[in-house]
Design an enzyme around this catalytic site. Structure first.
Site, mmCIF file in Angstrom:
data_model
loop_
_atom_site.group_PDB
_atom_site.id
_atom_site.type_symbol
_atom_site.label_atom_id
_atom_site.label_comp_id
_atom_site.label_asym_id
_atom_site.label_seq_id
_atom_site.Cartn_x
_atom_site.Cartn_y
_atom_site.Cartn_z
ATOM 1 N N GLU A 11 -5.192 -6.720 5.813
ATOM 2 C CA GLU A 11 -4.885 -5.301 5.618
ATOM 3 C C GLU A 11 -5.559 -4.753 4.365
ATOM 4 O O GLU A 11 -6.005 -3.608 4.328
ATOM 5 C CB GLU A 11 -3.372 -5.063 5.505
ATOM 6 N N SER A 54 6.379 -1.579 5.891
ATOM 7 C CA SER A 54 5.367 -1.561 4.841
ATOM 8 C C SER A 54 4.075 -1.049 5.439
ATOM 9 O O SER A 54 3.846 -1.156 6.630
ATOM 10 C CB SER A 54 5.152 -2.965 4.262
ATOM 11 N N SER A 55 3.235 -0.487 4.565
ATOM 12 C CA SER A 55 1.981 0.066 5.065
ATOM 13 C C SER A 55 0.996 -1.065 5.278
ATOM 14 O O SER A 55 0.161 -1.370 4.440
ATOM 15 C CB SER A 55 1.409 1.065 4.058
ATOM 16 N N CYS A 56 1.116 -1.716 6.424
ATOM 17 C CA CYS A 56 0.392 -2.960 6.650
ATOM 18 C C CYS A 56 -0.805 -2.797 7.575
ATOM 19 O O CYS A 56 -1.524 -3.743 7.820
ATOM 20 C CB CYS A 56 1.335 -4.004 7.228
ATOM 21 N N GLY A 57 -0.985 -1.584 8.131
ATOM 22 C CA GLY A 57 -2.122 -1.377 8.998
ATOM 23 C C GLY A 57 -1.843 -1.620 10.465
ATOM 24 O O GLY A 57 -2.700 -1.418 11.307
#
Length: 262
Positions: A208, A104-107
């Site tokens: 995030e 997932s684009s979680c940083g």
């Protein structure tokens, strides 16, 4: 999609057959200059907005015009987003792609140590003035911008609001990070400056989401759930106004810097 289910009576007696809408969750493969960068689990809607927002949130580009081309293709079992960047952006992206493992684009993707996780955020330099009535207006109208949420009860929404509380853009996704990326991408492609309003999220306020909001240049974040400790610390560091536990009757101002609420 619609799913045949059986309703089980608990407080109310009686079972019955029913149809229930469920949101689509699919793997979205993101390729940068022909190299696999990440595979996200997301809702395959507004994927062009997602591509722009993902590239901006990941720091692959600073402005939408730095993306040379975007290709979106349905594949067996999922979707593929192909981003093409000019050489100066591509080199950085390809270096990160070599290190990156993500769901997932979680940083945190491609980050190698704790110091990089806690790297300084830019301090916001612009602010807005809004009101408690505007926040209440945005909260009250958010369900009108959640068609998938109303149908399924299983997705998050991210909305951009003017200082008077009007929602002018909203995006939904099964992932709260993805919903915010889609919103950031929509604002960028439509030429709407995030510094001119505030973001409203139907999600837990994790760090995030604070970071994505700050890096987008938005001075105020409102969430319907509580913040984590790191979300609070990062918001204070960046001078982001953070409003949490926002409900029809009250909200909690965690820090009050760039967004003034009358």
């Amino acid at each position: 999609m619609d799913l045949a289910v059986r309703r089980l009576g608990l407080a109310e007696p009686g079972d019955c057959a029913s149809l229930r809408s469920v949101p689509i969750e699919a793997p979205i493969s993101i390729e940068v200059c022909g190299i696999g960068y990440a595979v996200m689990m997301a809702t395959p809607s507004d994927l062009r907005d997602y591509a722009f927002g993902f590239a901006l949130s990941e720091g692959l580009v600073s402005w939408p015009h730095q993306i040379g081309d975007i290709g979106i293709h349905e594949a067996e079992g999922g979707w593929i987003i192909r981003l093409w960047l000019p050489p100066e952006q591509a080199e950085y992206a390809l270096e990160r792609a070599r290190k990156r493992v993500s769901e997932s684009s979680c940083g945190l993707c491609g980050i190698e140590n704790i110091e990089q996780v806690l790297r300084p955020l830019p301090v916001l330099t612009t602010g807005i003035t809004t009101s408690r009535a505007a926040v209440a207006r945005a909260l009250a109208s958010l369900p009108d911008h959640q068609p998938l949420g109303r149908a399924t009860g299983a997705v998050h929404a991210a909305a951009f609001c003017t200082p008077d509380g009007e929602i002018i853009r909203a995006r939904e996704d099964v992932g709260r990070h993805n919903a915010l990326d889609k919103l950031i991408g929509a604002l960028a492609t439509d030429g709407i400056d995030p510094a001119t309003g505030f973001i409203l999220l139907s999600a837990r306020c994790s760090y995030e989401l604070v970071e994505k909001t700050v890096r987008a240049g938005c001075p105020m974040l409102v969430t319907i759930s509580a913040p984590t400790s790191l979300a609070v610390e990062r918001a204070i560091e960046a001078e982001l106004t953070l409003v949490t536990l926002a409900r029809a009757d009250s909200a909690l101002i965690v820090c009050d810097d760039r967004g003034r609420i009358r």
